[in-house]
Design a protein around this motif. Structure first.
Motif, PDB file in Angstrom:
ATOM      1  N   TYR A 201       0.793  -1.210   0.000  1.00  0.00           N
ATOM      2  CA  TYR A 201       0.000   0.000   0.000  1.00  0.00           C
ATOM      3  C   TYR A 201       0.838   1.279   0.000  1.00  0.00           C
ATOM      4  CZ  TYR A 201      -4.240  -2.646   0.808  1.00  0.00           C
ATOM      5  OH  TYR A 201      -5.294  -3.495   0.689  1.00  0.00           O
ATOM      6  N   ASN A 202       2.128   1.203   0.070  1.00  0.00           N
ATOM      7  CA  ASN A 202       2.979   2.384   0.187  1.00  0.00           C
ATOM      8  C   ASN A 202       2.455   3.234   1.329  1.00  0.00           C
ATOM      9  OD1 ASN A 202       4.606   1.555  -1.907  1.00  0.00           O
ATOM     10  ND2 ASN A 202       3.403   2.631  -3.431  1.00  0.00           N
ATOM     11  N   ASN A 203       2.120   4.479   1.053  1.00  0.00           N
ATOM     12  CA  ASN A 203       1.560   5.351   2.077  1.00  0.00           C
ATOM     13  C   ASN A 203       0.056   5.502   1.929  1.00  0.00           C
ATOM     14  OD1 ASN A 203       3.930   5.981   3.478  1.00  0.00           O
ATOM     15  ND2 ASN A 203       4.523   7.383   1.865  1.00  0.00           N
ATOM     16  N   LEU A 204      -0.590   4.571   1.262  1.00  0.00           N
ATOM     17  CA  LEU A 204      -2.019   4.609   1.057  1.00  0.00           C
ATOM     18  C   LEU A 204      -2.740   4.507   2.395  1.00  0.00           C
ATOM     19  CD1 LEU A 204      -4.350   4.520  -1.043  1.00  0.00           C
ATOM     20  CD2 LEU A 204      -4.199   2.044  -0.881  1.00  0.00           C
ATOM     21  N   THR A 205      -3.750   5.318   2.572  1.00  0.00           N
ATOM     22  CA  THR A 205      -4.534   5.287   3.792  1.00  0.00           C
ATOM     23  C   THR A 205      -5.659   4.280   3.624  1.00  0.00           C
ATOM     24  OG1 THR A 205      -4.039   7.609   4.136  1.00  0.00           O
ATOM     25  CG2 THR A 205      -5.842   6.686   5.404  1.00  0.00           C
ATOM     26  N   ALA A 206      -5.692   3.280   4.500  1.00  0.00           N
ATOM     27  CA  ALA A 206      -6.704   2.228   4.397  1.00  0.00           C
ATOM     28  C   ALA A 206      -7.104   1.780   5.791  1.00  0.00           C
ATOM     29  CB  ALA A 206      -6.152   1.046   3.604  1.00  0.00           C
ATOM     30  N   LEU A 207      -8.309   1.223   5.903  1.00  0.00           N
ATOM     31  CA  LEU A 207      -8.736   0.592   7.135  1.00  0.00           C
ATOM     32  C   LEU A 207      -9.523  -0.636   6.763  1.00  0.00           C
ATOM     33  CD1 LEU A 207     -11.874   2.159   8.624  1.00  0.00           C
ATOM     34  CD2 LEU A 207     -10.760   3.331   6.756  1.00  0.00           C
ATOM     35  N   ALA A 208      -9.464  -1.624   7.620  1.00  0.00           N
ATOM     36  CA  ALA A 208     -10.094  -2.896   7.287  1.00  0.00           C
ATOM     37  C   ALA A 208     -10.963  -3.382   8.426  1.00  0.00           C
ATOM     38  CB  ALA A 208      -9.028  -3.944   6.970  1.00  0.00           C
ATOM     39  N   GLY A 209     -11.979  -4.124   8.034  1.00  0.00           N
ATOM     40  CA  GLY A 209     -12.845  -4.813   8.968  1.00  0.00           C
ATOM     41  C   GLY A 209     -13.238  -6.116   8.306  1.00  0.00           C
ATOM     42  N   GLY A 210     -13.026  -7.203   8.979  1.00  0.00           N
ATOM     43  CA  GLY A 210     -13.310  -8.490   8.358  1.00  0.00           C
ATOM     44  C   GLY A 210     -12.393  -8.707   7.167  1.00  0.00           C
ATOM     45  N   SER A 211     -12.966  -9.111   6.042  1.00  0.00           N
ATOM     46  CA  SER A 211     -12.139  -9.410   4.876  1.00  0.00           C
ATOM     47  C   SER A 211     -12.167  -8.302   3.826  1.00  0.00           C
ATOM     48  CB  SER A 211     -12.621 -10.720   4.245  1.00  0.00           C
ATOM     49  OG  SER A 211     -13.974 -10.576   3.834  1.00  0.00           O
ATOM     50  N   ASN A 212     -12.696  -7.147   4.145  1.00  0.00           N
ATOM     51  CA  ASN A 212     -12.795  -6.074   3.163  1.00  0.00           C
ATOM     52  C   ASN A 212     -12.065  -4.838   3.663  1.00  0.00           C
ATOM     53  OD1 ASN A 212     -13.575  -4.916   0.781  1.00  0.00           O
ATOM     54  ND2 ASN A 212     -15.740  -5.366   1.043  1.00  0.00           N
ATOM     55  N   THR A 213     -11.456  -4.084   2.743  1.00  0.00           N
ATOM     56  CA  THR A 213     -10.657  -2.917   3.102  1.00  0.00           C
ATOM     57  C   THR A 213     -11.195  -1.674   2.423  1.00  0.00           C
ATOM     58  OG1 THR A 213      -8.698  -4.310   3.278  1.00  0.00           O
ATOM     59  CG2 THR A 213      -8.322  -1.956   3.083  1.00  0.00           C
ATOM     60  N   ALA A 214     -11.426  -0.617   3.193  1.00  0.00           N
ATOM     61  CA  ALA A 214     -11.809   0.684   2.643  1.00  0.00           C
ATOM     62  C   ALA A 214     -10.529   1.479   2.411  1.00  0.00           C
ATOM     63  CB  ALA A 214     -12.732   1.417   3.618  1.00  0.00           C
ATOM     64  N   ARG A 215     -10.520   2.291   1.355  1.00  0.00           N
ATOM     65  CA  ARG A 215      -9.303   3.020   1.006  1.00  0.00           C
ATOM     66  C   ARG A 215      -9.605   4.472   0.666  1.00  0.00           C
ATOM     67  NH1 ARG A 215      -9.074  -1.907  -0.924  1.00  0.00           N
ATOM     68  NH2 ARG A 215      -9.997  -1.500  -2.934  1.00  0.00           N
ATOM     69  N   ALA A 216      -8.585   5.316   0.870  1.00  0.00           N
ATOM     70  CA  ALA A 216      -8.651   6.711   0.441  1.00  0.00           C
ATOM     71  C   ALA A 216      -8.102   6.810  -0.978  1.00  0.00           C
ATOM     72  CB  ALA A 216      -7.836   7.596   1.390  1.00  0.00           C
ATOM     73  N   THR A 217      -8.370   7.947  -1.621  1.00  0.00           N
ATOM     74  CA  THR A 217      -8.024   8.118  -3.028  1.00  0.00           C
ATOM     75  C   THR A 217      -6.573   8.481  -3.275  1.00  0.00           C
ATOM     76  OG1 THR A 217      -8.740  10.429  -2.923  1.00  0.00           O
ATOM     77  CG2 THR A 217     -10.353   8.811  -3.691  1.00  0.00           C
ATOM     78  N   ASN A 218      -5.830   8.862  -2.257  1.00  0.00           N
ATOM     79  CA  ASN A 218      -4.471   9.321  -2.522  1.00  0.00           C
ATOM     80  C   ASN A 218      -3.467   8.793  -1.509  1.00  0.00           C
ATOM     81  OD1 ASN A 218      -5.612  10.844  -0.478  1.00  0.00           O
ATOM     82  ND2 ASN A 218      -4.496  12.679  -1.001  1.00  0.00           N
ATOM     83  N   ASP A 219      -2.226   8.714  -1.950  1.00  0.00           N
ATOM     84  CA  ASP A 219      -1.128   8.376  -1.055  1.00  0.00           C
ATOM     85  C   ASP A 219      -0.776   9.617  -0.243  1.00  0.00           C
ATOM     86  OD1 ASP A 219      -0.941   5.819  -2.008  1.00  0.00           O
ATOM     87  OD2 ASP A 219       0.801   6.200  -3.273  1.00  0.00           O
ATOM     88  N   LEU A 220      -0.222   9.416   0.931  1.00  0.00           N
ATOM     89  CA  LEU A 220       0.206  10.538   1.762  1.00  0.00           C
ATOM     90  C   LEU A 220       1.659  10.869   1.473  1.00  0.00           C
ATOM     91  CD1 LEU A 220      -1.372   9.502   5.175  1.00  0.00           C
ATOM     92  CD2 LEU A 220      -2.266  11.098   3.485  1.00  0.00           C
ATOM     93  N   ASP A 221       1.979  12.161   1.526  1.00  0.00           N
ATOM     94  CA  ASP A 221       3.369  12.561   1.375  1.00  0.00           C
ATOM     95  C   ASP A 221       4.033  12.551   2.751  1.00  0.00           C
ATOM     96  OD1 ASP A 221       2.544  14.895   2.678  1.00  0.00           O
ATOM     97  OD2 ASP A 221       2.360  16.011   0.800  1.00  0.00           O
ATOM     98  N   THR A 222       5.205  13.137   2.872  1.00  0.00           N
ATOM     99  CA  THR A 222       5.951  13.078   4.134  1.00  0.00           C
ATOM    100  C   THR A 222       5.582  14.190   5.116  1.00  0.00           C
ATOM    101  OG1 THR A 222       7.774  14.326   3.139  1.00  0.00           O
ATOM    102  CG2 THR A 222       7.910  11.907   3.066  1.00  0.00           C
ATOM    103  N   SER A 223       4.611  15.037   4.776  1.00  0.00           N
ATOM    104  CA  SER A 223       4.146  16.073   5.693  1.00  0.00           C
ATOM    105  C   SER A 223       3.186  15.469   6.717  1.00  0.00           C
ATOM    106  CB  SER A 223       3.409  17.167   4.915  1.00  0.00           C
ATOM    107  OG  SER A 223       4.255  17.778   3.982  1.00  0.00           O
TER     108      SER A 223
END
Length: 108
Positions: free
Chosen positions: A1-23
């Motif tokens: 996922y690199n810096n992808l923002t995601a959260l999971a519950g059970g066997s499915n994962t919700a994701r945000a549309t963008n990777d985070l930078d170093t800020s």
């Protein structure tokens, strides 16, 4: 996922549309049933809002790691809050703005 923002519950994962930078970023997630929203800096950035329903059990809570192991978060966490209440988009926006000076004007 690199810096992808995601959260999971059970066997499915919700994701945000963008990777985070170093800020620094304010990241918040809301889970209601099998729907989730991911907010970055007060803006809903949800790309996939379907998540497995959360329930009580013996599974451990992982923050900063993919549930299958590995893919560890490479960064710093400043503050983590977990609430039993579903927060609104307006509440999350207000939290973000209060933490970055968005509600404060300073002048001479």
């Amino acid at each position: 996922y690199n810096n992808l923002t995601a959260l999971a519950g059970g066997s499915n994962t919700a994701r945000a549309t963008n990777d985070l930078d170093t800020s620094w970023h304010h990241v918040a997630a809301v889970i209601s049933g099998t729907s989730a929203s991911v907010y970055i800096d007060g803006i809903d950035q949800t790309a996939d809002g379907v998540i497995g329903a959360l329930g009580s059990g013996t599974e451990i809570l992982l923050i900063g790691q993919y549930g299958g192991g590995g893919a560890n978060f490479n960064g710093l966490l400043d503050e983590i809050r977990i609430s039993p209440n579903t927060r609104s988009a307006a509440w999350i926006q207000a939290q973000y703005r209060s933490m970055n000076g968005g509600y404060l004007t300073i002048s001479d």
